[in-house]
Every structure is written in C-alpha cells, then in structure tokens.
Enzyme design. Structure first.
Site, PDB file in Angstrom:
ATOM      1  N   ASP A  12       0.819  -1.228   0.000  1.00  0.00           N
ATOM      2  CA  ASP A  12       0.000   0.000   0.000  1.00  0.00           C
ATOM      3  C   ASP A  12       0.844   1.265   0.000  1.00  0.00           C
ATOM      4  OD1 ASP A  12      -2.248  -1.683   0.294  1.00  0.00           O
ATOM      5  OD2 ASP A  12      -1.926  -1.726   2.456  1.00  0.00           O
ATOM      6  N   HIS A  40      -4.232  -2.581  -6.090  1.00  0.00           N
ATOM      7  CA  HIS A  40      -3.707  -1.237  -6.308  1.00  0.00           C
ATOM      8  C   HIS A  40      -4.877  -0.324  -6.591  1.00  0.00           C
ATOM      9  CE1 HIS A  40       0.317  -2.681  -6.770  1.00  0.00           C
ATOM     10  NE2 HIS A  40      -0.001  -3.444  -7.779  1.00  0.00           N
TER      11      HIS A  40
HETATM   12  P1  GDP Z   1      -0.192  -0.029  -3.778  1.00  0.00           P
HETATM   13  O1  GDP Z   1      -0.778  -1.347  -3.419  1.00  0.00           O
HETATM   14  O2  GDP Z   1       1.231   0.099  -3.341  1.00  0.00           O
HETATM   15  O3  GDP Z   1      -0.388   0.328  -5.199  1.00  0.00           O
HETATM   16  O4  GDP Z   1      -0.963   1.068  -2.919  1.00  0.00           O
HETATM   17  P2  GDP Z   1      -2.552   1.289  -2.775  1.00  0.00           P
HETATM   18  O5  GDP Z   1      -3.147   1.539  -4.073  1.00  0.00           O
HETATM   19  O6  GDP Z   1      -3.161   0.235  -1.923  1.00  0.00           O
HETATM   20  O7  GDP Z   1      -2.563   2.581  -1.837  1.00  0.00           O
HETATM   21  C1  GDP Z   1      -2.117   3.758  -2.233  1.00  0.00           C
HETATM   22  C2  GDP Z   1      -3.254   4.768  -2.068  1.00  0.00           C
HETATM   23  O8  GDP Z   1      -2.689   6.025  -1.994  1.00  0.00           O
HETATM   24  C3  GDP Z   1      -4.193   4.810  -3.261  1.00  0.00           C
HETATM   25  O9  GDP Z   1      -5.478   5.161  -2.812  1.00  0.00           O
HETATM   26  C4  GDP Z   1      -3.599   5.909  -4.136  1.00  0.00           C
HETATM   27  O10 GDP Z   1      -4.547   6.544  -4.956  1.00  0.00           O
HETATM   28  C5  GDP Z   1      -3.095   6.833  -3.095  1.00  0.00           C
HETATM   29  N1  GDP Z   1      -1.913   7.592  -3.445  1.00  0.00           N
HETATM   30  C6  GDP Z   1      -0.809   7.214  -4.156  1.00  0.00           C
HETATM   31  N2  GDP Z   1       0.105   8.203  -4.170  1.00  0.00           N
HETATM   32  C7  GDP Z   1      -0.440   9.224  -3.448  1.00  0.00           C
HETATM   33  C8  GDP Z   1       0.030  10.518  -3.055  1.00  0.00           C
HETATM   34  O11 GDP Z   1       1.135  10.931  -3.356  1.00  0.00           O
HETATM   35  N3  GDP Z   1      -0.825  11.268  -2.297  1.00  0.00           N
HETATM   36  C9  GDP Z   1      -2.050  10.848  -1.900  1.00  0.00           C
HETATM   37  N4  GDP Z   1      -2.794  11.639  -1.157  1.00  0.00           N
HETATM   38  N5  GDP Z   1      -2.507   9.621  -2.226  1.00  0.00           N
HETATM   39  C10 GDP Z   1      -1.721   8.836  -2.985  1.00  0.00           C
END
Ligand code: GDP
Length: 429
Positions: A12, A40
C-alpha cells in the site's frame, strides 16, 4: 531494459500510481508474483479503479499487460476485472497470460477459509483468497499449470489424484464436504475457455521484446516486509515480493533489471497481523487513517481499515536494501501537511540497546520505537511541480529521510493523480 516497481514496507505504498505513471513510457507491464489478494488503487481520466490481478498499465492503449508465471492466477477474477474496466470505458487492453502460471482453484479459497476458522484467534489475518493453499500446492507439485488445461488426458488423471489428497484433509481435519473429480474437471474446462485467448510463452515474448529494446516494467505486490524469506515471517505473503524475484516470476535474465524503483510512503500503514513497531493508536491514528492515501487508509481489496504509524527508518532502510533500490519514490507526502510536528521512528530499542538494523521477527516483537520529531509544514503541497517550491520544512523532511535511508529519493508524490509527481536530483545518485 527492465525496470521494477516494488514496495519497501508492508504494501500500500502507492506502487499502482507509480506504475501507472511510468507505464506511459513503457511497452510492457508485468505482474510477477502474488495474487488477487491485494490491490492497487489507480485514479486517472477514466475514473478510479481497484486492480487486483491486472497490472497497472492496462489503461494505456500502447502497452501489453502480462500475468507472469509467478502469479497466483485466479481466472474468473481476471476475467471479471477485464470486464469491469472495459465496462467503465477503458479500451480493451492487450493481455497475455503465461502458459506456466498456475491456477488458483476454488478449493484453495475454501482451504484458506477452513484453516482460518480452525486457527480461530491465532489466524494469520489471511484475506482468504486462497493464496497460501495455492502456493503450498505449487511447491508440493500438485498445482494446475495453465498449459495443462490443454491436455485433457492429463487433466482427467490429475483431478482424481487431487481429490484423493484433498479429501483426506477435508474429511478428517476440517470436517467439510468432499471434492468431486467431475466438478473439478468442469471448472477446469470453463477456465480453459476463459483464458485461452490470452495464453502465451511469456518468457520467450519478453526475450524477444528485450532484443527489440522494448521497455518492460515489473510491478510488485505488497512490499519487502511481506517477503516469505526476508520479511516478518510468519506474517508474510506466500510469494517473494522482491525485485530479484521479478526475474523468476516472468522468466527474464536478472541482469536485465536495470532500475529498481522502491516505493516508500511518507508514513507507515499495514494490513493484517504482525509486528509494526511505529504503529499508533486512538485519535492520533484515526486522524492519520482518515486523512491517509486518497480517501483514507482502507484496503483496496478487503476494505479493512489499515493499521497506521509514523515513518519507520529502520524498516524502510532494510526494505530498500533488500529490494536493491536504485531510486526511491517517496509517496503520499501531501497527507502529512496537517501536522505541527512529524514524528519519525529512527531506531528500535531492543533489550535496552538501540539499533537501526532491522531484526528477525522474535526480536522485532520486542522492539520499542525511538522517536524523533521534525517540524511540520502546515500547508497543502498538492499541485506543486518543482522541488524548490516545496516548503522548506517539507524538503527538510524528505532530505532527513533520504539521509537515514541511504538511497536516493528521485521522485516525490504529492497526490494520487498521474501528474502529482516531482522529480528531483539526489546527491546520492
Ligand atoms: P499499492 O498497493 O502500493 O499500489 O498502494 P494502494 O493503491 O493500496 O494505496 C495507495 C493509495 O494512496 C491509493 O489510494 C492511491 O490513490 C493513493 N496515493 C498514491 N500516491 C499518493 C500521493 O502521493 N498522495 C495521496 N494523497 N494519495 C496517494
């Protein structure tokens, strides 16, 4: 050339967003491990999507999306995911599935549920998607490989054999209904129809792509701390989450992986059980959880509230080292804009001694966080495009973290969108 996008921590971290962003300049995006148990979240001009099986490059029409042999392939989930994105107006993506990928069977999901039931309070916090039973069978050499769907004689013999093995446990350990070979065979025939259009010799495809100088992105699921060898065993996932496994999980030469982008979040979050040294609780945690990510820190697949905590230097430094990091993408920094002071866990105190080296699990359970506080920047940094335009306190935070990690932060993400990214020169590079 091959680039890998992987996580330093518990998952995440925002790998989906970084992959989606880098996919603009890539030809092929590959999932090389894991299954549909994590997800994701991606936000782009088509809408907001939670992907579980498809790589995060499916939104571009110039990319090929690949499910590598290392993935736990849940065929109906893949099928439904393709449908859900095309239903929302995304052009039909080009998808290839490795003929050597193995198949998550409905009984894997059942075994996952039965085992969690049996363990009761001592469960591992599984998402019950069948991932652990699936990988157990793969290594016990009783899994179904996609290629086997095309050999009817083999299937008929194998369903009998699998039922013999599985029914002993179902009857005597779980006291649940037995499996029937004819039902398994029907399921496999259905799966064959669903997956047939996508099946491919993926390692050969990628070998040829490399010869044509194509850019390949490997997209990891979860992060270093969930790796079965190098993570917080036994609270880990069942396939390796490390970039080095990327070579195995899709069949490419390890020396072709030239860039390893490790995604590190500006604070910590984790789903499921297991030691989490910098975890916070109560109102402080609720506030960070509700402000976190994009719309709160809740699991993309399960909706479960994520555990949250301050940035953990010890875990992240180790997480980056085990990935073989060439670049750090530091994400979700915008979320911390509400804090007067930002606590950072800079060491672990274990049996009265402070260390910055990440320990094995039984020592990790004893670790207490050593906390340092940095001044907050108290404003919204979304929309900023240049590193120099970030508030000084924000740059100080980034540079403090970079120095402690010992790996170059070359990208800073200040929002969930594709364009919310600041590239920066690092002295470490
Ligand atoms: P992953 O499994 O590593 O891809 O991560 P997730 O998708 O589970 O969680 C990342 C969350 O953070 C998602 O809701 C993204 O839209 C959000 N996100 C990613 N980068 C950023 C950022 O720089 N700022 C904010 N506020 N949200 C972000």
């Amino acid at each position: 050339m091959i680039k890998a996008v992987v996580g330093a921590n518990w998952g995440d971290e925002g790998k989906g967003k970084i992959t989606d962003m880098l996919a603009e300049n890539a030809d092929i995006i590959v999932r090389f491990q894991g299954g549909a148990n994590a997800g994701h979240t991606i936000k782009n001009h088509y809408g907001k999507f939670a992907l579980h099986t498809l790589p995060s490059g499916v939104f571009y029409d110039h990319t090929t999306s690949i499910i590598g042999n290392g993935v736990a392939l849940d065929i109906p989930k893949l099928f439904n995911e393709i449908k859900s994105i095309t239903d929302q107006g995304v052009p039909a993506p080009k998808i290839l599935v490795s003929d050597r990928a193995q198949i998550v069977m409905p009984y894997h999901v059942l075994f996952d549920q039965y085992e969690e039931e049996r363990l009761g309070g001592k469960s591992f916090g599984s998402t019950k998607s069948g991932i652990a039973p699936f990988y157990s069978d793969k290594y016990a050499k009783i899994g179904f490989q996609v290629s086997e769907l095309f050999d009817e004689e083999l299937l008929q013999e194998k369903v009998e054999r699998i039922c013999d093995i599985k029914n002993v446990t179902l009857e005597h350990l779980y006291h649940k209904p037995a499996l029937k070979p004819e039902d398994l065979l029907d399921t496999l025939h259905e799966y064959k129809k669903m997956v047939e259009p996508y099946v491919c010799d993926v390692s050969l495809f990628l070998w040829n792509a490399l010869k044509e100088n194509k850019t390949i992105l490997l997209e990891g699921q979860l992060g270093t701390l969930k790796d079965p060898d190098h993570g917080i065993y036994p609270m880990v996932t069942s396939s390796s989450t490390l970039a080095s496994y990327g070579a195995i999980g899709c069949g490419v030469p390890p020396y072709e992986i030239k860039q390893i982008i490790t995604v590190v979040k500006a604070y910590s979050s984790a789903v499921g059980a297991g030691a989490f040294v910098s975890e916070i609780f109560g109102d402080e945690a609720d506030e960070l959880r509700n402000r976190g990510g994009d719309g709160g820190e809740f699991g993309a697949t399960t909706g479960r509230p994520r555990r949250v905590g301050w940035f953990d230097v010890v875990a992240s430094k180790y997480g980056c080292r085990m990935q073989g990091t060439t670049d750090v993408a530091f994400t979700v920094l915008d979320v911390l804009g509400y804090l007067d002071e930002i606590p950072v866990c800079t060491g672990y105190e274990i049996n009265g001694e402070v260390t910055t080296d990440f320990p094995v699990t039984h020592l990790l359970e004893k670790a207490k966080p050593v906390i340092e506080k940095l001044p907050g920047w108290k404003c919204d940094i979304r929309g900023i495009k240049k590193y120099e335009e970030l508030p000084k306190e924000c740059r100080d935070y980034i540079e403090f973290v970079e120095e402690k990690l010992g790996f170059p932060i070359t990208m800073v993400s200040n929002g969930p969108g594709r364009d919310d990214i600041i590239y920066r020169e690092s002295k470490l590079k």
